[in-house]
Design an enzyme around this catalytic site. Structure first.
Site, PDB file in Angstrom:
ATOM      1  N   HIS A   1       5.632 -13.141 -55.288  1.00 55.55           N
ATOM      2  CA  HIS A   1       6.180 -11.806 -54.699  1.00 55.55           C
ATOM      3  C   HIS A   1       7.151 -11.206 -55.609  1.00 55.55           C
ATOM      4  O   HIS A   1       7.445 -11.880 -56.734  1.00 55.55           O
ATOM      5  CB  HIS A   1       6.897 -12.079 -53.345  1.00 55.55           C
ATOM      6  CG  HIS A   1       8.228 -13.016 -53.436  1.00 55.55           C
ATOM      7  ND1 HIS A   1       7.951 -14.230 -52.970  1.00 55.55           N
ATOM      8  CD2 HIS A   1       9.506 -12.723 -54.119  1.00 55.55           C
ATOM      9  CE1 HIS A   1       9.127 -14.903 -53.216  1.00 55.55           C
ATOM     10  NE2 HIS A   1      10.149 -14.051 -53.804  1.00 55.55           N
TER      11      HIS A   1
HETATM   12  P1  TYD Z   1       9.113 -18.016 -49.277  1.00 59.21           P
HETATM   13  O1  TYD Z   1       9.233 -16.628 -49.590  1.00 59.21           O
HETATM   14  O2  TYD Z   1       7.636 -18.042 -48.563  1.00 59.21           O
HETATM   15  O3  TYD Z   1       9.259 -18.914 -50.222  1.00 59.21           O
HETATM   16  P2  TYD Z   1       8.830 -18.969 -51.732  1.00 59.21           P
HETATM   17  O4  TYD Z   1       9.175 -17.602 -52.278  1.00 59.21           O
HETATM   18  O5  TYD Z   1       9.708 -19.942 -52.161  1.00 59.21           O
HETATM   19  O6  TYD Z   1       7.420 -19.345 -51.879  1.00 59.21           O
HETATM   20  O7  TYD Z   1       9.827 -18.622 -47.970  1.00 59.21           O
HETATM   21  C1  TYD Z   1       9.444 -19.702 -46.943  1.00 59.21           C
HETATM   22  C2  TYD Z   1       9.883 -19.233 -45.619  1.00 59.21           C
HETATM   23  O8  TYD Z   1      11.418 -19.241 -45.612  1.00 59.21           O
HETATM   24  C3  TYD Z   1       9.465 -17.993 -45.274  1.00 59.21           C
HETATM   25  O9  TYD Z   1       9.307 -18.220 -43.740  1.00 59.21           O
HETATM   26  C4  TYD Z   1      10.838 -17.180 -45.360  1.00 59.21           C
HETATM   27  C5  TYD Z   1      11.855 -18.097 -45.096  1.00 59.21           C
HETATM   28  N1  TYD Z   1      13.202 -17.638 -45.929  1.00 59.21           N
HETATM   29  C6  TYD Z   1      14.361 -17.560 -45.096  1.00 59.21           C
HETATM   30  O10 TYD Z   1      14.507 -17.533 -43.810  1.00 59.21           O
HETATM   31  N2  TYD Z   1      15.415 -17.045 -46.003  1.00 59.21           N
HETATM   32  C7  TYD Z   1      15.489 -17.116 -47.226  1.00 59.21           C
HETATM   33  O11 TYD Z   1      16.548 -17.084 -47.982  1.00 59.21           O
HETATM   34  C8  TYD Z   1      14.258 -17.437 -48.151  1.00 59.21           C
HETATM   35  C9  TYD Z   1      14.151 -17.137 -49.485  1.00 59.21           C
HETATM   36  C10 TYD Z   1      13.125 -17.629 -47.499  1.00 59.21           C
END
Ligand code: TYD
Length: 135
Positions: free
Chosen positions: A49
């Site tokens: 992303h």
């Molecule tokens: P995600 O964005 O998929 O992680 P990555 O970018 O590492 O692959 O995040 C995983 C889950 O955690 C998703 O449901 C969003 C949640 N999340 C939060 O609630 N707070 C945060 O600060 C972050 C980074 C993720």
């Protein structure tokens, strides 16, 4: 695109090492959120992303992982493996993390609280945003 590295001074003595990150000093923003990723399987790719506005800095405080950075024009891959050397994740940079070592703990500092509306999770949408901002 040249990655913006953050090199921390390591304070060490016979007891071990210590690294310090202060907002506005080692990282160029006020820290509003800290999260860390751990227990990630080596075959997994995370991230995938970009953010509209959020600035972040990432450090592998233990273990190692690869970080792909893509600004819509150039793609580079860097390795995070030094707890005292992190990389900036600026807004509108698509990033993917992979090749996690089993012990990897990836620490991320952010200048904003979590906000799903700040995410661009589709690569086609990301490139469209990059090109529309250039025209
Ligand atoms: P995600 O964005 O998929 O992680 P990555 O970018 O590492 O692959 O995040 C995983 C889950 O955690 C998703 O449901 C969003 C949640 N999340 C939060 O609630 N707070 C945060 O600060 C972050 C980074 C993720």
């Amino acid at each position: 695109m040249i990655p913006d590295w953050i090199e921390l001074r390591t304070l060490g003595d016979e007891r071990g090492s210590l690294a310090v990150i202060e907002a506005g000093k080692q990282v160029p923003f006020a820290i509003r959120r800290v999260y860390y990723i751990f227990g990630t399987r080596p075959e997994v790719t995370r991230g995938m992303h970009a953010h509209h506005r959020t600035r972040q800095a990432a450090f592998a405080v233990r273990g190692k992982c690869a970080m792909l950075l893509d600004d819509g024009a150039t793609r580079i891959s860097v390795t995070l493996e030094d707890p005292a050397k992190g990389v900036m994740l600026e807004p509108m940079v698509w990033h993917e993390m992979s090749d996690f070592s089993p012990d990897c703990v990836l620490l991320v500092l952010a200048d904003a609280e979590y906000d799903e509306s700040d995410y661009i999770r589709n690569y086609g949408d990301f490139t469209n945003h990059v090109h529309s901002s250039q025209s």
